[in-house]
Design a protein around this motif. Structure first.
Motif, PDB file in Angstrom:
ATOM      1  N   UNK A 228       6.041 -10.783   0.305  1.00  0.00           N
ATOM      2  CA  UNK A 228       5.682 -10.723   1.726  1.00  0.00           C
ATOM      3  C   UNK A 228       6.814 -10.150   2.585  1.00  0.00           C
ATOM      4  N   UNK A 229       7.990 -10.006   2.019  1.00  0.00           N
ATOM      5  CA  UNK A 229       9.146  -9.552   2.797  1.00  0.00           C
ATOM      6  C   UNK A 229       8.899  -8.196   3.464  1.00  0.00           C
ATOM      7  N   UNK A 230       8.137  -7.305   2.794  1.00  0.00           N
ATOM      8  CA  UNK A 230       7.878  -5.967   3.352  1.00  0.00           C
ATOM      9  C   UNK A 230       6.999  -6.024   4.598  1.00  0.00           C
TER      10      UNK A 230
ATOM     11  N   UNK B 278       2.852  -3.825   3.212  1.00  0.00           N
ATOM     12  CA  UNK B 278       3.356  -4.228   4.523  1.00  0.00           C
ATOM     13  C   UNK B 278       2.576  -3.592   5.656  1.00  0.00           C
ATOM     14  N   UNK B 279       2.245  -2.301   5.508  1.00  0.00           N
ATOM     15  CA  UNK B 279       1.456  -1.614   6.534  1.00  0.00           C
ATOM     16  C   UNK B 279       0.060  -2.217   6.660  1.00  0.00           C
ATOM     17  N   UNK B 280      -0.548  -2.531   5.504  1.00  0.00           N
ATOM     18  CA  UNK B 280      -1.905  -3.088   5.507  1.00  0.00           C
ATOM     19  C   UNK B 280      -1.949  -4.451   6.191  1.00  0.00           C
ATOM     20  N   UNK B 281      -0.961  -5.306   5.920  1.00  0.00           N
ATOM     21  CA  UNK B 281      -0.933  -6.634   6.537  1.00  0.00           C
ATOM     22  C   UNK B 281      -0.632  -6.542   8.039  1.00  0.00           C
TER      23      UNK B 281
ATOM     24  N   UNK C 272       4.808  -3.764  -1.865  1.00  0.00           N
ATOM     25  CA  UNK C 272       5.037  -2.342  -1.600  1.00  0.00           C
ATOM     26  C   UNK C 272       4.992  -2.066  -0.095  1.00  0.00           C
ATOM     27  N   UNK C 273       5.465  -0.875   0.286  1.00  0.00           N
ATOM     28  CA  UNK C 273       5.451  -0.478   1.693  1.00  0.00           C
ATOM     29  C   UNK C 273       4.016  -0.436   2.226  1.00  0.00           C
TER      30      UNK C 273
END
Length: 479
Positions: free
Chosen positions: A240-242, A204-207, A200-201
């Motif tokens: 992981x793409x996000x 991505x922000x968290x990583x 999810x988006x």
């Protein structure tokens, strides 16, 4: 001789059967779900695996789950191995009234020649629970280790990591391990929970924030080369793409953790990064001094020490009786010496209790206190004066430079400034979504700040607000 590695993880158990060595050979890989973990779920999953595949019951290395162990990197002077083991046991002891099995692996030496040790410990009572579980299953352990020990061995076995400065993101269940490598050497790691759904988006922000935090640690330490890459393992490419856009926005390249050439081909075309925490434990003799981290060996020494102390007391009864006779004779001599010392002590006490002496002492103590207060007050004034002269003046020119970092789309509002510490608080406001990593990077590149932290991100009445807490770069540092 074949080795069986049994790794207990948050949501599953992993098993690797093969031959250990500098170039390990993996013959078979197995896994079984253990939803939620815990001793009962692990025991059921292990029992089912051993019954279904008739796996070996001897020569087993157990990899404890991360929640069962405490880890720490410590610095120690050069000393023999037995002294290092004693130091590690002391450093890793939970409390004075608790015992723990503890061991270490050497990481190298710092610029001053002191040893860097990666240490791990497991409370004695907790170790006994895991050993009791394997006994019930009929398994005979040859060693007990931790996940990070295998990760360190894998790092040193990978030729592609030699001299590299990068970040590893190793996913396991609902947590991720962030490992910082500087010039090919382990530097720092932290484990954190994942609160968003992979793919999810928000994920991505968290990583991206996770990587940004590790970057800040690397920048603050100033001890490694230029950070260039982020490698991930244990997460599918689709999920992981996000994360790619956000991490690349930090100026880093992103790719899956490379294969380790020390391993021969894994069975059925499996990838090593899907079996981290298990297969990597088969690597041997690649760390400095060929030292393996083994908590089982430490636990057995701990147990023998407890039993040995009880037997030792019984064996001392006869020598103690002899010592008592000798001590009785010596005691008479001490009594005579004590009598003489008592007379001298009485004379000193009489002098101390003299009213004239007491009055002189009180006057001197009062004057000393006044003097100390004056010195302390003067020092505080000097410190404040120095601090005010160190940081630049917060004026319209400085605010314009900060505002320019956000461009026309982002405005800033000053919310606080501490001249003594150089701490500047302000809010960045925008009608559209603020690219946090990019904005923070632009602020860092202004050369105005020694440290940039964001403390919150909100959306209200059509306005996005990013709260920041920055430390201004002092004039001395700027020079």
């Amino acid at each position: 001789m074949n080795t069986t590695v049994l790794a207990l993880q948050e949501e599953q158990v992993l098993v690797a059967v093969g031959k250990s060595g500098a170039q390990p050979s993996v013959q078979a890989l197995y896994s079984a779900p253990a939803h939620g973990g815990g001793m009962e779920n692990w025991e059921k999953a292990i029992g089912a695996l051993w019954q279904q595949h008739r796996l070996p019951t001897r020569g087993i290395t157990l990899v404890l789950p991360d929640e069962a162990v405490a880890t720490k990197t410590i610095t120690a002077p050069s000393m023999p191995e037995n002294k290092l083991e004693e130091l590690v046991r002391h450093e890793m002891r939970p409390r004075e009234d608790q015992l723990a099995a503890a061991d270490y692996v050497p990481l190298g030496t710092d610029a001053e020649g002191r040893q860097q040790l990666f240490c791990a410990a497991c409370r004695k009572e907790t170790m006994e629970e895991y050993l009791a579980m394997t006994d019930r299953l009929g398994l005979r352990l040859q060693s007990v280790t931790v996940t990070m020990a295998g990760r360190l061995k894998l790092l040193h076995a990978m030729q592609s990591m030699q001299g590299k400065t990068c970040i590893w993101l190793c996913f396991e269940g609902s947590s991720v391990l962030s490992l910082l490598v500087e010039n090919g050497e382990y530097r720092y790691s932290s484990r954190s929970r994942i609160f968003s759904e992979p793919g999810t988006v928000d994920f991505g922000t968290e990583m991206t924030r996770n990587v940004s935090g590790t970057m800040q640690f690397h920048t603050a330490s100033r001890s490694g080369g230029t950070l260039t890459d982020v490698y991930y393992a244990g997460c599918s490419d689709d999920d992981f793409e996000v994360c790619l856009a956000g991490i690349r926005g930090l100026g880093l390249k992103v790719s899956r953790l490379p294969e380790c050439r020390a391993f021969r081909a894994l069975p059925n075309g499996e990838r090593l990064d899907d079996w981290l925490g298990c297969a990597e434990t088969l690597i041997r003799t690649v760390l400095r001094a060929n030292k393996e981290l083994d908590l089982l060996r430490s636990y057995r020494r701990l147990s023998r020490g407890s039993k040995g102390q009880t037997g030792l007391l019984h064996s001392f009864y006869t020598p103690i009786a002899v010592c008592l006779v000798v001590c009785a004779a010596v005691w008479c001599v001490f009594l005579q010496m004590n009598s003489s010392l008592s007379h001298r002590t009485d004379d000193i006490n009489n002098w101390l209790n003299d009213p004239t002496v007491i009055e002189q002492y009180n006057e001197a103590a009062e004057k000393q206190q006044r003097n100390d207060n004056l010195v302390q007050g003067l020092q505080q004034v000097r410190n404040l004066t120095d601090a005010l002269a160190t940081y630049p003046q917060v004026d319209s020119a400085l605010m314009s430079k900060i505002g320019a970092a956000g461009g026309a789309q982002v405005s800033m509002v000053l919310t606080g400034y501490d001249a003594a510490t150089g701490a500047l608080q302000f809010d960045a406001q925008s009608g559209s979504v603020i690219d946090i990593p990019s904005y923070v990077l632009k602020l860092q590149k202004t050369g105005l700040f020694r440290k940039v932290d964001y403390t919150g991100y909100t959306y209200e009445d059509g306005v996005y607000v990013l709260s920041l807490n920055c430390i201004l770069l002092g004039e001395e540092a700027a020079e």
